[in-house]
Scaffold this motif. Structure first.
Motif, short mmCIF file in Angstrom:
data_model
loop_
_atom_site.label_atom_id
_atom_site.label_comp_id
_atom_site.label_asym_id
_atom_site.label_seq_id
_atom_site.Cartn_x
_atom_site.Cartn_y
_atom_site.Cartn_z
N PRO A 163 0.83 -1.21 0.00
CA PRO A 163 0.00 0.00 0.00
C PRO A 163 0.87 1.26 0.00
N GLY A 164 0.29 2.34 -0.49
CA GLY A 164 0.98 3.63 -0.45
C GLY A 164 1.82 3.92 -1.67
N ILE A 165 1.77 3.02 -2.67
CA ILE A 165 2.55 3.26 -3.88
C ILE A 165 1.74 4.11 -4.86
N ALA A 166 2.40 5.08 -5.45
CA ALA A 166 1.70 5.98 -6.38
C ALA A 166 1.37 5.25 -7.67
N LYS A 167 0.40 5.78 -8.39
CA LYS A 167 0.04 5.22 -9.70
C LYS A 167 0.23 6.29 -10.75
N PRO A 215 1.04 0.92 -11.15
CA PRO A 215 1.83 1.30 -9.96
C PRO A 215 3.22 1.77 -10.38
N MET A 216 3.70 2.80 -9.68
CA MET A 216 5.02 3.36 -9.99
C MET A 216 6.09 2.49 -9.34
N ARG A 254 11.63 5.28 -16.25
CA ARG A 254 11.88 6.63 -16.75
C ARG A 254 10.95 7.63 -16.08
N GLN A 255 9.71 7.18 -15.85
CA GLN A 255 8.74 8.08 -15.21
C GLN A 255 9.14 8.39 -13.76
N LEU A 256 9.90 7.48 -13.17
CA LEU A 256 10.35 7.69 -11.80
C LEU A 256 11.50 8.70 -11.72
N ARG A 257 12.04 9.05 -12.88
CA ARG A 257 13.18 9.99 -12.91
C ARG A 257 12.87 11.14 -13.85
N GLN A 308 7.71 4.56 -6.18
CA GLN A 308 7.35 5.94 -5.85
C GLN A 308 6.13 5.92 -4.94
N ALA A 309 6.30 6.56 -3.79
CA ALA A 309 5.18 6.60 -2.84
C ALA A 309 4.22 7.71 -3.24
#
Ligand SMILES: Nc1ncnc2c1ncn2[C@@H]1O[C@H](COP(=O)(O)OP(=O)(O)OP(=O)(O)O)[C@@H](O)[C@H]1O
Ligand SMILES: [Mg+2]
Lengths: 387, 239
Positions: free
Chosen positions: A83-87, A93-94, A126-129, A213-214
């Motif tokens: 739980p708590g992971i961003a989308k 999920p990220m 890539r979206q995480l950076r 990513q949270a």
């Protein structure tokens, strides 16, 4: 009101030789300190900016770096459900399982081969950076032997150009794009498809790390705790920023040697300042006696001579800054001890760096000036006047 | 100086209250293993507005006595009241403040700060006061005008003659309007002409501005400017 500063300024000008020598003595030490600080500042910036505040990096328990860590596909799948992971916009999920390897590539200028970090990742990675963006060509396609290289890799390594191909793993990889990452950690990396990399390095079913990513800072911390405390997972989570801050430790050897040299020189500079100030005090005994006779107190005499020593220190600092300024913005590279690959960073004379160097100089001035000033202040008026 | 209105010369017959009362002052210096008795049982009363010349051979304790009055040195025995204040009860800081306000000291060797201009030298004592910059400037100009050097404000000591340097030093001594002027052989390093100028100024300060002056001198001619001459001999004050 104290003894006016003009008094000190004119005395410093009165003996230009001694003033210059002392200032140069301080300047040499400050220059070294400036260099170390600017170097570390650049390095820290390269690493610290690499981390996004909401990102949590998951490594195998006991691993301190991605290259030495392994995370299985099952573990990665479990992480995805936390739980708590961003989308992202598409509702995914990220979460980015990634493979990190270090390869050796020939340099352009004919210098020998050098280690470079290769990162296998997916679209989510890539979206995480968001700090990373394409400057030329296109992004690699999944399932292809394609890579994108950072600008500095493109600059430094042979064939690392769009349309070129570089050799590592099982064979040739086509370079399809060049990306920029500011002065952050990916700016020294090569990126390709994670599954393609797994195949090439015979790491099927295994990743190095998983980046999450949270949804919020609170959830990021919760994720770190959750992952690290889960006995079954045998993983540990760390804030991405904290991870990269730790990597700055790779600057530790230069830092240590630098500070030892700076410290030894600082002792020399302190003695130079002390010597100069003792001479000044001895030379001005009568003036000290006169000032006391006029009603200036011992503390104001102490302050006066300490101030003069500090002025020498500031002069030394200014000389050092002028001498070192040409190095500002210089790009250099260092080995990242954790990944055995090269990290590119800039020597940056930021206001903070200049401020710390000034503090360092003032400290030397203070240490060098205190004993002579104390002696000046302690002197009895009668004996000072008889000198 | 600006705050003091010029007074007529005091009539010598009027009994003035004592400004300096030294009682049984003794001073022993310890040098290595032996002792030097610089002053022995010196009792001295100086009336407000007096001009006292202190004479005596070298080493007789003249400077030492002057330093006692200025509270820069403490006696081994005895007490000293200056303007009613038992000055040896003052601590270091209080003594500094007291000197700044009450005592003007003139040295044989002028002791101007070589890197400061005449005006800056004169301003020094005022830096310890609450005066504003413009007020200080006004006082400095007045003091320098009084010694006839208002046109030398920006000169450094090395650009002045010995006599001019001593006059700047006098301006510095009087700028904070102290009640007492202590001068240790103020004409000792000067030629006859300059010495005369300095002595004229001292006389004027005593008569016009009612400064109490204690002047150490070797020179009988200089002592002639004073109302009273006292002699020290091997630490003893002659009757
Ligand atoms: N700080 C000191 N330490 C040791 N002895 C001192 C000190 N100051 C003065 N003396 C001694 O005390 C005696 C009196 O000295 P003082 O300076 O008062 O004499 P003086 O009358 O002013 O002499 P001069 O005319 O030479 O200036 C001298 O023997 C001197 O050597
Ligand atoms: Mg003397």
């Amino acid at each position: 009101m104290a003894i006016p500063i003009t008094y000190n300024l004119r005395h410093l000008r009165q003996r230009p030789g001694a003033t210059a020598m002392t200032a140069v003595g301080i300047a040499l030490t400050v220059a070294i300190a400036l260099f170390i600080l600017a170097l570390l500042g650049g390095l820290r910036q390269a690493f610290a900016r690499s981390g996004q505040p909401l990102n949590v990096l998951v490594l195998r328990k006991g691993s301190t770096a991605e290259v030495t860590s392994t995370v299985t596909e099952q573990q990665a799948a479990l992480l995805r459900t936390l739980p708590g992971i961003a989308k992202n916009a598409a509702g995914q999920p990220m979460v980015s399982p990634e493979l990190v390897v270090v390869v050796s590539l020939p340099q352009r200028n004919g210098a020998g081969p050098n280690n470079v970090t290769v990162r296998g990742l997916g679209r989510i990675g890539r979206q995480l950076r968001p700090q990373v963006h394409l400057v030329k060509g296109r992004w690699f396609h999944a399932g292809q032997r394609e890579v994108d290289v950072s600008q500095s890799v493109a600059r430094r390594y042979r064939h690392a150009q769009v349309g070129g191909s570089i050799r590592f793993g099982q064979g040739q990889w086509r370079v399809v794009g060049i990306f920029a990452a500011g002065n952050t950690a990916p700016s020294s990396e090569i990126w390709g498809d994670v599954h393609q990399m797994q195949g090439d390095f015979q790491r099927q079913g295994v990743f190095s790390s998983v980046l999450l990513q949270a949804a919020s800072p609170v959830e990021a911390s919760a994720l770190v705790r959750r992952v690290s405390s889960d006995q079954q997972l045998e993983l540990h989570g760390i804030h991405e920023q904290a991870y990269y801050a730790q990597q700055t430790q790779s600057g530790a050897p230069i830092e240590l040697v630098g500070w030892v040299v700076a410290l030894i020189m600082a002792i020399g500079s302190c003695f130079a300042a002390m010597n100069t100030m003792y001479a000044a005090v001895a030379y001005r005994e009568r003036e000290i006696g006169t000032l006391r006779m006029l009603g200036f107190s011992r503390p104001s005499i102490l302050g006066c001579f300490v101030l003069e020593s500090l002025m020498l220190a500031v002069l030394g600092w200014a000389l050092a800054v002028v001498a070192m300024l040409p190095l500002n913005g210089l790009t250099t590279g260092t080995m990242n001890n954790a990944t055995f690959s090269e990290v590119v960073f800039q020597i940056k004379m930021t206001p903070t760096v200049l401020g710390w160097a000034l503090a360092f100089a003032l400290l030397m001035g203070l240490i060098g000036g205190l004993a002579p000033a104390w002696q000046a202040a302690r002197r009895e008026i009668v004996s000072a006047l008889r000198a | 100086m600006t705050t003091t209105a010029p007074f007529p010369a005091p009539a010598k017959t009027v009994a003035e209250p004592a400004i300096v009362e030294a009682e049984h002052i003794g001073k022993v210096f310890h040098r290595d293993s032996f002792e030097v008795v610089a002053l022995e049982d010196v009792s001295l009363t100086i009336a407000r507005g007096d001009f006292v010349a202190l004479m005596g051979p070298s080493g007789s304790g003249k400077t030492t006595l002057l330093n006692m009055i200025a509270a820069v040195d403490r006696p081994t025995s005895g007490t000293m009241r200056v303007m009613g204040q038992d000055i040896y009860r003052l601590n270091d800081r209080e003594a500094a403040r007291w000197r700044n306000e009450k005592i003007g000291y003139i040295f044989q060797t002028f002791n101007l700060i070589p890197v400061l201009t005449a005006a800056e030298n004169v301003e020094l004592p005022l830096l310890l006061s609450r005066l504003s910059k413009s007020e200080r400037r006004e006082h400095v100009e007045t003091a320098l005008r009084l010694v006839g050097l208002q046109d030398r404000m920006g000169h450094l000591p090395k650009q002045l003659s010995g006599g001019q340097e001593q006059r700047v030093a006098i301006a510095r001594a009087i700028v904070s309007d102290p009640a007492i002027l202590l001068a240790d052989e103020p004409t000792g390093d000067l030629d006859r002409q300059s010495a005369a100028e300095v002595l004229e100024i001292m006389t004027r300060l005593n008569q016009e501005f009612r400064k109490t002056v204690v002047m150490v001198t070797h020179d009988a001619h200089a002592a002639g400017y004073a109302h009273v001459t006292r002699h020290l001999e091997k630490g003893h004050l002659q009757a």
